[in-house]
Design a protein around this motif. Structure first.
Motif, short mmCIF file in Angstrom:
data_model
loop_
_atom_site.label_atom_id
_atom_site.label_comp_id
_atom_site.label_asym_id
_atom_site.label_seq_id
_atom_site.Cartn_x
_atom_site.Cartn_y
_atom_site.Cartn_z
N MET A 173 41.94 19.58 29.41
CA MET A 173 40.47 20.32 29.79
C MET A 173 39.32 19.48 29.24
SD MET A 173 41.40 24.38 29.20
CE MET A 173 42.21 25.40 30.52
N ILE A 174 38.32 19.80 30.25
CA ILE A 174 36.98 19.18 29.71
C ILE A 174 36.38 20.30 28.90
CG2 ILE A 174 34.60 18.22 30.31
CD1 ILE A 174 36.30 17.35 32.98
N VAL A 175 36.20 19.84 27.42
CA VAL A 175 35.78 20.91 26.50
C VAL A 175 34.49 20.59 25.94
CG1 VAL A 175 36.39 22.36 24.23
CG2 VAL A 175 38.03 21.80 26.37
N LYS A 176 33.35 21.25 25.79
CA LYS A 176 32.41 20.97 24.92
C LYS A 176 32.41 20.86 23.47
CE LYS A 176 27.37 22.22 24.81
NZ LYS A 176 26.21 23.26 25.37
N GLU A 177 31.70 19.96 22.91
CA GLU A 177 31.77 19.88 21.30
C GLU A 177 31.44 21.12 20.66
OE1 GLU A 177 29.14 17.71 18.17
OE2 GLU A 177 30.13 16.23 19.44
N GLY A 178 32.43 21.34 19.81
CA GLY A 178 32.19 22.69 18.99
C GLY A 178 32.87 23.98 19.67
N GLU A 179 33.36 24.01 20.66
CA GLU A 179 34.10 24.87 21.44
C GLU A 179 35.52 24.59 21.64
OE1 GLU A 179 30.31 26.21 24.03
OE2 GLU A 179 32.06 25.48 25.23
N THR A 222 10.30 8.00 35.41
CA THR A 222 10.50 9.05 34.74
C THR A 222 12.00 9.67 35.32
OG1 THR A 222 8.12 9.96 34.73
CG2 THR A 222 10.01 11.60 34.48
N ARG A 223 12.11 9.45 36.68
CA ARG A 223 13.43 9.72 37.38
C ARG A 223 14.46 9.14 36.85
NH1 ARG A 223 13.98 6.62 42.70
NH2 ARG A 223 14.60 4.90 41.17
N ASN A 224 14.45 7.82 36.24
CA ASN A 224 15.44 7.09 35.95
C ASN A 224 15.85 7.65 34.63
OD1 ASN A 224 15.49 5.57 38.37
ND2 ASN A 224 14.86 3.80 37.52
N LYS A 225 14.60 7.89 33.78
CA LYS A 225 14.97 8.27 32.55
C LYS A 225 15.72 9.59 32.20
CE LYS A 225 14.23 8.11 27.97
NZ LYS A 225 14.69 9.43 27.35
N VAL A 226 15.17 10.62 33.31
CA VAL A 226 15.81 11.78 33.31
C VAL A 226 17.22 11.91 33.68
CG1 VAL A 226 16.00 14.21 34.50
CG2 VAL A 226 13.68 13.23 33.49
N MET A 227 17.73 11.05 34.55
CA MET A 227 19.03 10.96 35.07
C MET A 227 19.78 10.14 33.68
SD MET A 227 21.33 11.52 37.24
CE MET A 227 20.43 11.85 38.70
N SER A 228 19.21 9.25 33.25
CA SER A 228 20.14 8.53 31.92
C SER A 228 20.33 9.48 30.97
CB SER A 228 19.12 7.40 31.55
OG SER A 228 19.00 6.27 32.35
N ASP A 229 19.20 10.39 30.59
CA ASP A 229 19.43 11.30 29.84
C ASP A 229 20.68 12.38 29.97
OD1 ASP A 229 17.44 10.19 28.03
OD2 ASP A 229 15.89 11.71 28.46
N LEU A 230 20.64 12.74 31.07
CA LEU A 230 21.63 13.77 31.44
C LEU A 230 23.00 13.11 31.40
CD1 LEU A 230 19.79 15.12 34.78
CD2 LEU A 230 20.14 16.32 32.73
N ILE A 231 23.15 11.86 31.77
CA ILE A 231 24.58 11.48 31.65
C ILE A 231 24.97 11.11 30.31
CG2 ILE A 231 25.75 9.00 32.16
CD1 ILE A 231 23.82 8.84 34.70
N TYR A 232 23.97 10.77 29.30
CA TYR A 232 24.20 10.31 28.07
C TYR A 232 24.65 11.65 27.23
CZ TYR A 232 23.38 5.43 28.18
OH TYR A 232 23.39 3.96 28.23
N TYR A 233 23.84 12.94 27.77
CA TYR A 233 24.02 14.31 27.16
C TYR A 233 25.59 14.72 27.42
CZ TYR A 233 24.08 19.36 26.93
OH TYR A 233 24.44 20.54 26.56
N VAL A 234 25.86 14.47 28.63
CA VAL A 234 27.42 14.90 28.92
C VAL A 234 28.58 14.17 28.29
CG1 VAL A 234 29.20 15.04 30.87
CG2 VAL A 234 26.57 15.83 31.16
N SER A 235 27.95 12.68 28.06
CA SER A 235 28.88 11.86 27.46
C SER A 235 29.08 12.14 26.01
CB SER A 235 28.46 10.29 27.51
OG SER A 235 29.29 9.59 26.78
N LYS A 236 28.10 12.65 25.28
CA LYS A 236 27.96 12.86 23.89
C LYS A 236 28.68 14.33 23.51
CE LYS A 236 24.78 13.62 19.83
NZ LYS A 236 25.49 12.52 19.05
N TYR A 237 28.33 15.36 24.65
CA TYR A 237 28.71 16.62 24.11
C TYR A 237 30.26 17.17 25.00
CZ TYR A 237 24.57 17.36 21.02
OH TYR A 237 23.97 17.04 20.12
N PHE A 238 30.53 16.51 25.84
CA PHE A 238 31.73 16.81 26.72
C PHE A 238 32.78 15.68 26.90
CE2 PHE A 238 28.32 19.43 28.22
CZ PHE A 238 28.75 20.67 28.38
N SER A 239 34.01 16.32 26.67
CA SER A 239 35.18 14.99 26.48
C SER A 239 36.45 16.14 26.92
CB SER A 239 35.31 14.62 25.35
OG SER A 239 35.71 15.57 24.30
#
Length: 402
Positions: A325-331, A274-291
């Motif tokens: 700047m690091i900007v979230k997708e859609g903003e 669970t710990r590893n999956k949650v951390m993975s999800d957080l990392i992939y979330y940032v990778s997908k929505y922030f650039s």
């Protein structure tokens, strides 16, 4: 036809299920992340901006994540000249007792000597409680005294939720546990990475082998071999704290558009997976929505202003600095121009023509505007013709508006 739609729906459901991170696209929220974990946070290592969090201010047990503070106090002692990486430390019976099956350890043996550098490797890479104990008793007169130093350091860094009773994070005999919030643990990690970046060298160690001392230990730090860019930092586990993890990530190795680093914190997971999956999800979330987005480029004009006084009839305004700047997708950042009103030809090369203000969330920067080249003054005839044309255009627009 209905049969084809059902097949398509099943295919899409399967695709979403097996994605590295499941996201609710309309709200940019991570689906199911709140299950079986008490707190988490992921944010920017440099700026401290938080991208996603849950219960991040709530104090809770942190187990061996305490060793991050042990590392910090040790490095401060080295910096202050009180010891060095080569300082030799003799293991006592108490340290050897911490190598039993119930504790993570390097496996020190009573009477043998170890350098501070070896103990730091064991502290970070394999989460050695024996290493934490020996470092604490080398720096201070006792472990309680070292814990006081840990608390003083936490206070100096304004980490109000952090309370330390020992150097390792195991529960004391009278039931006390080292505590922290996810946010304070994030801040602590952020400070360590800035002050002593060599911690990443220690966390990069995947195995410690010393056949002469019968030591063969694998690193306890997960995801480094599974997710590109993960390069640290520390695990922690007790029955009371659950499974905990701090991960550092160089996001550009995961996606070339992500030119920044993140720190993720997970506290109180029910299982290691669970710990590893949650951390993975957080990392992939940032990778997908922030650039990382290039907001200003010194080679690209941000605006062209009409000016009848210059020969070409307009002035291209260039920024004096590159801004990313690091900007979230859609903003998008907010842009405000402040152009000088008394601008008129001739225009000199690199002449100051005003400024532009770029704002996004809590970040705001002002950058000067200039002309890249000299612009000659327009002839009197050209200025008269442009004035007449502008007047006619204005009159025509007024009539149409009516």
């Amino acid at each position: 036809m209905k049969y084809k739609y059902k097949i398509a729906s099943l295919f899409m459901a399967a695709f979403i299920f097996f994605m590295p991170v499941s996201l609710a696209a309309s709200q940019n929220k991570i689906v199911g992340l709140d299950d079986n974990v008490k707190a988490y946070l992921i944010g920017n290592e440099e700026s401290g901006e938080v991208y996603y969090e849950k219960n991040a201010d709530e104090p809770m047990p942190m187990a061996s994540l305490s060793k991050l503070m042990t590392f910090l106090v040790t490095m401060d002692a080295i910096k202050n000249g009180n010891l060095s990486l080569d300082t030799k430390v003799k293991a006592d019976k108490e340290a050897e007792n911490l190598t039993s099956w119930q504790y993570s350890s390097l496996g020190v043996k009573e009477g043998e000597t170890y350098t501070v550098d070896e103990l730091l490797k064991g502290l970070i890479a394999v989460s050695g409680n024996d290493c934490a104990y020996l470092l604490a008793n080398t720096i201070s007169v006792s472990e309680p005294a070292f814990a006081r130093e840990m608390n003083e350091k936490a206070k100096s860094l304004d980490l109000k939720s952090q309370v330390y009773y020992n150097s390792s994070g195991i529960q004391t005999e009278d039931g006390h546990q080292n505590t922290t919030s996810a946010k304070d643990l994030f801040k602590l990690s952020q400070y360590i990475l800035k002050t002593y970046p060599e911690i990443l060298d220690y966390s990069a160690i995947r195995e410690i082998k010393d056949p002469a001392r019968d030591i063969d230990k694998r690193s306890t730090i997960p995801l480094m071999d599974e997710i590109k860019g993960v390069d640290g930092l520390k695990t922690g586990t007790t029955d009371e704290a659950g499974y905990c993890l701090v991960s550092t990530v160089d996001m550009v190795k995961l996606d070339s558009k992500d030119e920044f680093r993140t720190i993720g914190v997970v506290l109180g997971a029910d299982r290691k997976d669970t710990r590893n999956k949650v951390m993975s999800d957080l990392i992939y979330y940032v990778s997908k929505y922030f650039s990382t987005r290039t907001v200003l480029d010194t080679n690209v004009p941000v605006k062209s202003i009409k000016d009848i006084t210059v020969k070409q009839g307009y002035i291209d305004l260039y920024p004096k600095e590159d801004i990313k700047m690091i900007v979230k997708e859609g903003e998008n950042p907010t842009i405000k121009y402040n152009i000088k009103e008394d601008v008129k030809a001739p225009i000199k090369e690199n002449q100051d023509l005003g400024e532009i203000e770029i704002s996004y969330k809590d970040e705001s920067q002002k950058v000067g505007l200039f002309s890249k080249k000299a612009l000659d003054k327009a002839s009197l005839f050209s200025r008269v013709i442009r004035t007449i044309k502008d007047s006619c255009d204005f009159l025509l627009k007024t009539l149409i508006a009516r």
